[in-house]
Scaffold this active site. Structure first.
Site, mmCIF file in Angstrom:
data_model
loop_
_atom_site.group_PDB
_atom_site.id
_atom_site.type_symbol
_atom_site.label_atom_id
_atom_site.label_comp_id
_atom_site.label_asym_id
_atom_site.label_seq_id
_atom_site.Cartn_x
_atom_site.Cartn_y
_atom_site.Cartn_z
ATOM 1 N N ARG A 55 -47.387 80.453 46.537
ATOM 2 C CA ARG A 55 -47.034 79.157 47.127
ATOM 3 C C ARG A 55 -45.688 79.274 47.836
ATOM 4 N NH1 ARG A 55 -47.034 73.324 44.075
ATOM 5 N NH2 ARG A 55 -45.455 74.288 42.721
ATOM 6 N N ASP A 103 -40.808 70.079 36.561
ATOM 7 C CA ASP A 103 -40.379 70.757 37.780
ATOM 8 C C ASP A 103 -39.949 69.719 38.800
ATOM 9 O OD1 ASP A 103 -42.709 69.708 38.840
ATOM 10 O OD2 ASP A 103 -43.661 71.643 39.229
#
Length: 559
Positions: A185, A466
């Site tokens: 990613r 996160d």
């Protein structure tokens, strides 16, 4: 073009055509510290490739970001989103399909995600999962060391040279089975990599992450039986997907690779993108490997994009579950859209961390994981995410029992009909409580403090938090102050109240933290984001300058 420059690039095995290296590298500078690892990853040849990507696509990237600003101005006036009339023909044409699953991506029932530090890379590839999403984005703090070492760790893992020793403990890749397929990613279009400049401006972080990984590993991955596969985050329109597709085509042409070898799975984690799912797959169709439900970022996007609209005020984060109307509609539309186009519909994250010292609490947490994964597989998802290797067995058990085939693209969900009103249905039961405010403050401060120390995912109360969950936390606080809501306890949530609780939580967290913590720095930045006034597009952009390590310019030609 000098003979030496031509030879150097050809010996690297890359078919770049007639490129004058010195000319390309003119006004390309590295501002991050250089060492042997940096030079191994950021070679002169790789830097030429990055410069070509940036000069070709950065103007389009910036224009698309400006398009987001224009759209936000319309939403701030009270306008709502709808499916695009100009792309109706794409949605209604049932004949086109995305690409068939690529090698290593047919079965994706359990995917583990996490940052790219060496320990995580080894543990993730040793986990009992089908793929590993190596993350340069939300679970990573983009220090120069993190970005370069992350690229190095993936480079070595692909070649099975990633084993290492930490103290007395050895970390080695398993040799008793095929390792999970690697998917990387890159950072989103909105971010920059300030440690490398091209023509006086920072390079796009998306192009930096993608370009280094692709250039250094694409051929090796294909030779080993898979390919260069990516997760694509934070997009807000099909035009942004078109840009990625253009990048993919140029990259493949640049090294002489067959078009369609790259595959990209798009995270549908913004509310504008939810209205353009068909169009996003269409733009990437030769490179598409499906869509993913990025649930926490999606909630963040709903709040962010409609933050000025009082009809979109949501209750405590814990009340915004996957079964509330707007989230349920989003999931159903994603699955139906993907399966109609022959691509994967991936589920969301289980962020729980095993609770080792409390069996009863751990069992309750694991039961919630089982229920979530059962909901996903029954809805028609082809796979799901876990943040911890210990959760893989639960996800596997649920998907193996309910999905005997490698995927369930045959579950077409033609019973589903989702309207614009369904995607915007904010009928979410629940209250706003002081406990919910303090929880948001703890998550936001905890994440930001870790990020400022170079750590991109932080365990808080046995959940791996996160950037996405931190964004939900601060956006809710901003929204509640902006619209003057009252808590269940009868207290009006205004600027003074928010800041009072913020400083209480920051002081409490600082007392229990070790020396050198950055909770007060985090509180300084957070204070500007919870008063219903200023609103940064992303916390990561707001904090980025705090973790840059810009050094004296090194001309790229000297790499």
């Amino acid at each position: 073009m000098s003979h030496s420059a031509t030879s150097t690039l050809r010996e690297a095995g890359h078919n770049i055509g007639p490129v004058n290296v010195d000319q390309v590298l003119h006004d390309v500078n590295i501002l991050g510290p250089l060492d042997d690892n940096t030079r191994k990853i950021l070679s002169k040849e790789a830097t030429v490739f990055l410069a070509v990507l940036h000069r070709t696509f950065n103007a389009t990237r910036k224009a698309l970001l400006q398009r987001r600003v224009v759209r936000q101005a319309e939403l701030d006036k009270g306008n709502l989103l709808d499916f695009l009339p100009e792309t109706k023909h794409v949605r209604e044409n049932s004949a086109w399909r995305g690409a068939p699953p690529a090698p290593g991506l047919v079965d994706r029932r359990t995917e583990i995600t996490g940052p790219t530090d060496r320990k995580m890379v080894v543990n993730a590839l040793n986990a009992d999962v089908w793929t590993y999403m190596a993350d340069f984005e939300d679970s990573n703090a983009p220090t120069w060391d993190n970005m370069i070492n992350g690229q190095l760790n993936l480079h070595d893992a692909i070649r099975k040279q990633v084993d290492f020793k930490q103290g007395e403990k050895e970390y080695k890749l398993r040799t008793d089975r095929v390792l999970p397929t690697l998917i990387t990613r890159a950072r989103g279009w909105h971010l920059e990599e300030k440690h490398m400049t091209v023509d006086g401006e920072p390079i796009s972080a998306s192009l930096f992450d993608f370009g280094l990984y692709f250039f250094n590993n694409a051929e090796e991955l294909v030779n080993r039986g898979t390919g260069p596969y990516f997760y694509l985050p934070k997009m807000e329109s099909h035009l942004e997907a078109r840009l990625w597709n253009d990048v993919f085509n140029l990259a493949q042409d640049y090294i002489g690779m067959r078009r369609g070898t790259i595959r990209g799975t798009v995270l549908i984690e913004t509310i504008p993108a939810a209205f353009e799912m068909d169009e996003i797959i269409y733009e990437l169709r030769d490179h598409s490997s499906g869509l993913n439900c990025g649930r926490w970022d999606y909630i963040f996007s709903v709040i962010k994009r409609f933050r000025q609209n009082p009809a979109f005020v949501l209750p405590d984060r814990s009340a915004v579950t996957m079964t509330v109307p707007f989230m349920d509609a989003y999931v159903k539309l994603l699955i139906r859209t993907c399966h109609a186009r022959g691509v994967h519909a991936m589920g969301g994250m289980a962020a729980q961390i095993p609770i080792k010292n409390d069996p009863a609490a751990n069992e309750k947490a694991m039961d919630s994981v089982r229920a979530d994964k059962l909901r996903e597989v029954k809805a028609g998802h082809d796979g799901t995410w876990v943040a911890h290797p210990a959760l893989a067995s639960i996800a596997n058990e649920i998907f193996n029992a309910n999905m005997p085939t490698p995927n369930q693209m045959h579950v077409r969900r033609e019973d589903v009909s989702v309207t614009a009103q369904d995607l915007l249905n904010m009928n979410v039961p629940g209250s706003i409580t002081e406990a919910g405010i303090r929880k948001n403050l703890n998550i936001g401060l905890g994440y930001m403090e870790g990020w400022l120390r170079g750590v991109g995912c932080v365990p808080i109360n046995y959940l791996m938090e996160d950037a996405a969950t931190a964004e939900v936390s601060r956006s809710q606080l901003w929204q509640w102050v902006k619209h003057g809501v009252s808590t269940q306890e009868g207290v009006k949530v205004d600027k003074g109240y928010a800041l009072k609780l913020l400083h209480e939580q920051a002081d409490e967290l600082e007392k229990s933290a070790g020396k050198g913590n950055k909770f007060q720095v985090a509180a300084k930045y957070f204070a500007g984001q919870v008063t219903g006034e200023e609103y940064a597009e992303f916390l990561t952009s707001l904090l980025y300058n705090e973790i840059t390590n810009v050094s004296e310019k090194t001309p790229a030609a000297k790499l």
